[in-house]
Design a protein around this motif. Sequence first.
Motif, PDB file in Angstrom:
ATOM      1  N   CYS A 190      48.755  52.192  45.056  1.00 33.17           N
ATOM      2  CA  CYS A 190      49.726  51.730  45.649  1.00 33.17           C
ATOM      3  C   CYS A 190      49.504  50.543  46.639  1.00 33.17           C
ATOM      4  CB  CYS A 190      50.594  53.000  46.104  1.00 33.17           C
ATOM      5  SG  CYS A 190      51.727  53.715  44.901  1.00 33.17           S
ATOM      6  N   ALA A 191      48.564  50.849  47.618  1.00 34.35           N
ATOM      7  CA  ALA A 191      48.060  49.949  48.444  1.00 34.35           C
ATOM      8  C   ALA A 191      47.809  48.556  47.848  1.00 34.35           C
ATOM      9  CB  ALA A 191      46.802  50.534  49.245  1.00 34.35           C
ATOM     10  N   PHE A 192      46.904  48.703  46.992  1.00 33.49           N
ATOM     11  CA  PHE A 192      46.446  47.521  45.882  1.00 33.49           C
ATOM     12  C   PHE A 192      47.719  46.801  45.593  1.00 33.49           C
ATOM     13  CE2 PHE A 192      45.296  46.112  41.589  1.00 33.49           C
ATOM     14  CZ  PHE A 192      44.328  45.148  42.022  1.00 33.49           C
ATOM     15  N   ILE A 193      48.717  47.581  44.944  1.00 29.97           N
ATOM     16  CA  ILE A 193      49.742  46.678  44.349  1.00 29.97           C
ATOM     17  C   ILE A 193      50.623  46.146  45.426  1.00 29.97           C
ATOM     18  CG2 ILE A 193      52.013  47.035  42.876  1.00 29.97           C
ATOM     19  CD1 ILE A 193      50.395  49.046  41.265  1.00 29.97           C
ATOM     20  N   SER A 194      51.061  46.997  46.368  1.00 29.28           N
ATOM     21  CA  SER A 194      51.949  46.673  47.386  1.00 29.28           C
ATOM     22  C   SER A 194      51.315  45.277  48.172  1.00 29.28           C
ATOM     23  CB  SER A 194      52.405  47.714  48.337  1.00 29.28           C
ATOM     24  OG  SER A 194      51.422  48.205  49.096  1.00 29.28           O
ATOM     25  N   ARG A 195      50.089  45.476  48.347  1.00 30.28           N
ATOM     26  CA  ARG A 195      49.606  44.262  49.083  1.00 30.28           C
ATOM     27  C   ARG A 195      49.778  42.715  48.527  1.00 30.28           C
ATOM     28  NH1 ARG A 195      47.322  44.189  54.505  1.00 30.28           N
ATOM     29  NH2 ARG A 195      48.092  46.324  55.095  1.00 30.28           N
ATOM     30  N   ILE A 196      49.220  42.764  47.002  1.00 28.33           N
ATOM     31  CA  ILE A 196      49.860  41.783  46.172  1.00 28.33           C
ATOM     32  C   ILE A 196      51.249  41.420  45.912  1.00 28.33           C
ATOM     33  CG2 ILE A 196      49.257  40.695  43.842  1.00 28.33           C
ATOM     34  CD1 ILE A 196      46.955  42.742  43.532  1.00 28.33           C
TER      35      ILE A 196
ATOM     36  N   GLN B  62      37.362  18.189  40.035  1.00 26.19           N
ATOM     37  CA  GLN B  62      36.878  18.423  41.237  1.00 26.19           C
ATOM     38  C   GLN B  62      37.911  18.717  42.253  1.00 26.19           C
ATOM     39  OE1 GLN B  62      34.050  15.771  42.950  1.00 26.19           O
ATOM     40  NE2 GLN B  62      32.930  17.349  44.073  1.00 26.19           N
ATOM     41  N   SER B  63      38.871  17.679  42.044  1.00 27.65           N
ATOM     42  CA  SER B  63      39.983  17.850  43.262  1.00 27.65           C
ATOM     43  C   SER B  63      41.064  19.143  42.822  1.00 27.65           C
ATOM     44  CB  SER B  63      40.913  16.712  43.382  1.00 27.65           C
ATOM     45  OG  SER B  63      41.524  16.450  42.202  1.00 27.65           O
ATOM     46  N   GLU B  64      40.902  19.375  41.394  1.00 27.49           N
ATOM     47  CA  GLU B  64      42.074  20.336  40.933  1.00 27.49           C
ATOM     48  C   GLU B  64      41.253  22.066  41.231  1.00 27.49           C
ATOM     49  OE1 GLU B  64      44.990  18.947  40.958  1.00 27.49           O
ATOM     50  OE2 GLU B  64      45.399  20.303  39.511  1.00 27.49           O
ATOM     51  N   PHE B  65      39.923  22.107  41.104  1.00 22.95           N
ATOM     52  CA  PHE B  65      39.179  23.162  41.345  1.00 22.95           C
ATOM     53  C   PHE B  65      39.669  24.099  42.471  1.00 22.95           C
ATOM     54  CE2 PHE B  65      35.911  25.979  42.770  1.00 22.95           C
ATOM     55  CZ  PHE B  65      35.836  26.935  41.623  1.00 22.95           C
ATOM     56  N   PRO B  66      39.997  23.754  43.595  1.00 19.17           N
ATOM     57  CA  PRO B  66      40.177  24.670  44.621  1.00 19.17           C
ATOM     58  C   PRO B  66      41.607  25.173  44.732  1.00 19.17           C
ATOM     59  CG  PRO B  66      39.275  22.774  45.711  1.00 19.17           C
ATOM     60  CD  PRO B  66      39.681  22.370  44.036  1.00 19.17           C
ATOM     61  N   ARG B  67      42.569  24.626  43.727  1.00 19.16           N
ATOM     62  CA  ARG B  67      43.841  25.187  43.700  1.00 19.16           C
ATOM     63  C   ARG B  67      44.548  25.173  42.433  1.00 19.16           C
ATOM     64  NH1 ARG B  67      47.649  20.878  41.629  1.00 19.16           N
ATOM     65  NH2 ARG B  67      49.054  21.918  42.379  1.00 19.16           N
ATOM     66  N   PHE B  68      43.539  25.546  41.481  1.00 20.36           N
ATOM     67  CA  PHE B  68      44.065  25.726  40.035  1.00 20.36           C
ATOM     68  C   PHE B  68      44.488  27.252  39.940  1.00 20.36           C
ATOM     69  CE2 PHE B  68      41.262  27.879  36.882  1.00 20.36           C
ATOM     70  CZ  PHE B  68      40.355  28.071  37.636  1.00 20.36           C
ATOM     71  N   VAL B  69      44.056  28.007  40.872  1.00 21.99           N
ATOM     72  CA  VAL B  69      44.604  29.429  40.869  1.00 21.99           C
ATOM     73  C   VAL B  69      45.591  29.510  41.691  1.00 21.99           C
ATOM     74  CG1 VAL B  69      43.866  31.893  40.733  1.00 21.99           C
ATOM     75  CG2 VAL B  69      42.021  30.231  40.027  1.00 21.99           C
ATOM     76  N   PRO B  70      45.242  29.136  43.036  1.00 22.23           N
ATOM     77  CA  PRO B  70      46.681  29.300  43.847  1.00 22.23           C
ATOM     78  C   PRO B  70      47.702  28.559  43.698  1.00 22.23           C
ATOM     79  CG  PRO B  70      44.491  28.472  45.007  1.00 22.23           C
ATOM     80  CD  PRO B  70      44.159  29.004  43.597  1.00 22.23           C
ATOM     81  N   LYS B  71      47.799  27.556  42.765  1.00 18.88           N
ATOM     82  CA  LYS B  71      48.845  26.724  42.751  1.00 18.88           C
ATOM     83  C   LYS B  71      49.985  27.371  41.959  1.00 18.88           C
ATOM     84  CE  LYS B  71      47.698  24.617  38.219  1.00 18.88           C
ATOM     85  NZ  LYS B  71      47.527  23.421  37.241  1.00 18.88           N
ATOM     86  N   TYR B  72      49.640  28.586  41.589  1.00 17.55           N
ATOM     87  CA  TYR B  72      50.948  29.462  40.936  1.00 17.55           C
ATOM     88  C   TYR B  72      50.856  30.562  42.244  1.00 17.55           C
ATOM     89  CZ  TYR B  72      54.090  31.987  38.215  1.00 17.55           C
ATOM     90  OH  TYR B  72      55.330  32.794  37.919  1.00 17.55           O
ATOM     91  N   PRO B  73      51.877  30.819  42.703  1.00 19.81           N
ATOM     92  CA  PRO B  73      52.087  31.989  43.690  1.00 19.81           C
ATOM     93  C   PRO B  73      51.422  33.379  43.270  1.00 19.81           C
ATOM     94  CG  PRO B  73      54.134  30.660  43.630  1.00 19.81           C
ATOM     95  CD  PRO B  73      53.378  30.313  42.457  1.00 19.81           C
ATOM     96  N   LEU B  74      51.735  33.593  42.143  1.00 29.30           N
ATOM     97  CA  LEU B  74      51.304  35.168  41.953  1.00 29.30           C
ATOM     98  C   LEU B  74      49.680  35.210  41.658  1.00 29.30           C
ATOM     99  CD1 LEU B  74      51.747  38.275  41.210  1.00 29.30           C
ATOM    100  CD2 LEU B  74      52.407  37.320  38.909  1.00 29.30           C
ATOM    101  N   SER B  75      49.171  34.032  40.872  1.00 26.96           N
ATOM    102  CA  SER B  75      47.573  34.199  40.834  1.00 26.96           C
ATOM    103  C   SER B  75      47.124  34.080  41.902  1.00 26.96           C
ATOM    104  CB  SER B  75      47.245  33.492  39.659  1.00 26.96           C
ATOM    105  OG  SER B  75      47.936  32.366  39.724  1.00 26.96           O
ATOM    106  N   GLY B  76      47.703  33.220  42.846  1.00 26.53           N
ATOM    107  CA  GLY B  76      47.360  33.250  44.315  1.00 26.53           C
ATOM    108  C   GLY B  76      46.894  34.428  45.120  1.00 26.53           C
ATOM    109  N   ALA B  77      48.080  35.211  44.865  1.00 28.43           N
ATOM    110  CA  ALA B  77      48.038  36.505  45.744  1.00 28.43           C
ATOM    111  C   ALA B  77      47.000  37.408  45.191  1.00 28.43           C
ATOM    112  CB  ALA B  77      49.309  37.206  45.598  1.00 28.43           C
ATOM    113  N   GLN B  78      46.830  37.337  43.633  1.00 27.38           N
ATOM    114  CA  GLN B  78      45.965  38.121  43.169  1.00 27.38           C
ATOM    115  C   GLN B  78      44.422  37.433  43.347  1.00 27.38           C
ATOM    116  OE1 GLN B  78      47.709  37.387  39.401  1.00 27.38           O
ATOM    117  NE2 GLN B  78      47.724  39.342  38.784  1.00 27.38           N
ATOM    118  N   LEU B  79      44.219  36.330  43.399  1.00 27.33           N
ATOM    119  CA  LEU B  79      42.888  35.725  43.699  1.00 27.33           C
ATOM    120  C   LEU B  79      42.513  36.214  45.122  1.00 27.33           C
ATOM    121  CD1 LEU B  79      40.915  33.437  43.153  1.00 27.33           C
ATOM    122  CD2 LEU B  79      42.088  32.092  44.547  1.00 27.33           C
ATOM    123  N   ASP B  80      43.446  36.071  46.008  1.00 22.60           N
ATOM    124  CA  ASP B  80      43.188  36.610  47.456  1.00 22.60           C
ATOM    125  C   ASP B  80      42.672  37.881  47.550  1.00 22.60           C
ATOM    126  OD1 ASP B  80      43.432  34.271  49.004  1.00 22.60           O
ATOM    127  OD2 ASP B  80      44.835  35.330  50.408  1.00 22.60           O
TER     128      ASP B  80
END
Lengths: 394, 394
Positions: A190-196, B62-80
Amino acid sequence: MKGEQKYPEILAEETQLGPYPMEKLKRVDKPTISITDNVQRFDDREHGFSRAARGDYGPLAQSEFPRFVPKYPLSGAQLDMTAYLAARAQGIEASSKAPLPKDPEILSRHIKSVGYFLGADVVGICQLPQYAVYTHYTSIIGGQMEVQEVELNHKFAIAFVVDQGYKTLDGSTGHDWIANSLSFRGYSTCAFISRILADYIRRLGYPARAHHFFDYQVVLPPVLLLAGIGEMCRLGGIVLNPFLGTRFKAAVVTTDLPLAIDKPVDFGLQDFCKKCMKCADDCPAKAISNGDTVMYNGYETWKANTDLCSKYRVTNQNGSACASCIKSCPWNKPAGSTHDTVRWLIQHTPFLNDFIIKMDDLWAYGKQNIKNKWWFDLETVDDIVQIPKTMRKK
Amino acid sequence: MKGEQKYPEILAEETQLGPYPMEKLKRVDKPTISITDNVQRFDDREHGFSRAARGDYGPLAQSEFPRFVPKYPLSGAQLDMTAYLAARAQGIEASSKAPLPKDPEILSRHIKSVGYFLGADVVGICQLPQYAVYTHYTSIIGGQMEVQEVELNHKFAIAFVVDQGYKTLDGSTGHDWIANSLSFRGYSTCAFISRILADYIRRLGYPARAHHFFDYQVVLPPVLLLAGIGEMCRLGGIVLNPFLGTRFKAAVVTTDLPLAIDKPVDFGLQDFCKKCMKCADDCPAKAISNGDTVMYNGYETWKANTDLCSKYRVTNQNGSACASCIKSCPWNKPAGSTHDTVRWLIQHTPFLNDFIIKMDDLWAYGKQNIKNKWWFDLETVDDIVQIPKTMRKK
């Protein structure tokens, strides 16, 4: 809006989004228990575990409190993960709002889909009532336990639950060494999912905060009730879902993202719990009422003795915590089972409930199925992992 | 040993421990591709994403590399979340060893059960070959990227995989805005599970280290192959599982806990991949070989062009990364489906493989099923979340 896209058609339909047919449950305007307009907010330090830590349950509970989860190696690892997730500060929203559809129903079904994609078993949404916000909460940000006053004005609460695992609970007595690991399977996930999920909403430009074990600003049960996750049950201030029983832990994400709300559910639980005493009979702490509902802090509730419950879980020397009431409940059934007919009967022919409860006993549900026990009974005492002293051959 | 307990009977049996009948697959002494004794260790910076970051694929990559995951909000949250999990130092083992059963088979089945309890979809165990250890790896401990030489002498590797989600991939074209979120559903959950599993083993008194996205000291594919998770497939150095296809991400926990090892599996994939060209035909980067296997760094492999693959994923302007090969593969089928018969046929009547591949086309597997699309197409550009420019109406 320039370049507005056609939004996914699945979000416009009443199809089943998650693993359980929550969309088919009967919805009601008000919860099936009464709630007065006189519910008082309270401090999260009034909970049983805080009281155990302060010594209110005596010296044994106080000394056992810091070790009753980590004394079992698996729940110790899960607890550490949960604390690590809670230790991260929650962020602020992006500076501009995403171009989302205006229809709050579409947004709600999208957010539920995100929850299911991330691994939630049931997701529901309600308005956040101020009476479900703690007055004070304890956070562990920066490695230190710190008590702060809560100010939380988000409009909506996204509530979700994670299954503790049927098979593992099936292999357990309900109050042995795996009990805390079952709880923390739910808490940590739950912690993992809610944070994302909260981070995702913030990236859409809306404020959002995750509330999970070690970091709650919100009292979960009334939120789960209002969001239609389940009905209040004989355990007291605990919500029961018709497909999981109480075999879950929950988290909430509060937000101002403009969502459509769910209604509470009615699947016939109030009559069922009135007749069924299995949890009360099986509770090793004798903490569950076998009487009628009473009013308590504005809620109609089968008032449980949370002192006895918390003290038992913290001081249990034959295991790590306790899940006996979760296990013995007739609603604790495996996913995808053939129990749909019984659920229908409970809702539509309540006069059969006594018979159904008897049948559940006869089929030996709620008993330990040793064939599903896959863990070792171990206890860490003074940094030495050993056979629990209560399990050594005399 | 004083007070040794009777250990769980389930661990002494060949029953199915996880969601898929891995225990019933045919096991073989050697993997179904040849591996010479001349595999060279390499530096994790030789991978495509590191090359993109260094500019080897040109200025756009090279310029896309840092943003190709976080440019989509959900994969950005998962990456973090994945980065946060990777940022935590891995601990050291408890000072004394737990009183565990001596039988390594029992221990292996216990560890697999822990993996399944924590949410893994398939778990396997092998000896850790030194050729599968990177020479150097990049860690993010302390918030800084740091390159270190790897010294890893653990004897065993516990490999597991997490499903990216059939339904979501079914709703995707395979190379649209959800593709990175599918990957990071696997990566983030693998990080979460592997960290808990490694911590658990350390609490039993044995060294253990989690290897997951952002924190690999181990090259995963050969470990998955040796641990019997699947066979090498036409994608090149990628393992395919008969129940999930390649619709998963993986992690490994290395340890000295004395475990029994699994054997590699043979479910008839080599003949199947020889005849099936769907992934190669559907690859938008034309990165997958449609020829025969070759020898490369000591492995027999359908050598893929990882430069083209990585460059396409990083620079894809019509989505976030790519999962086309995962989607088009005939082995990408939902859990609990009725495809068991087909799996049996592929193993036992390989002369039918051409026909089976044709049928898969006719049934429209591998095509986008828009009814399962639940997400919004969004792109964050310069901190503004917007409709992706490639999707705006002209």
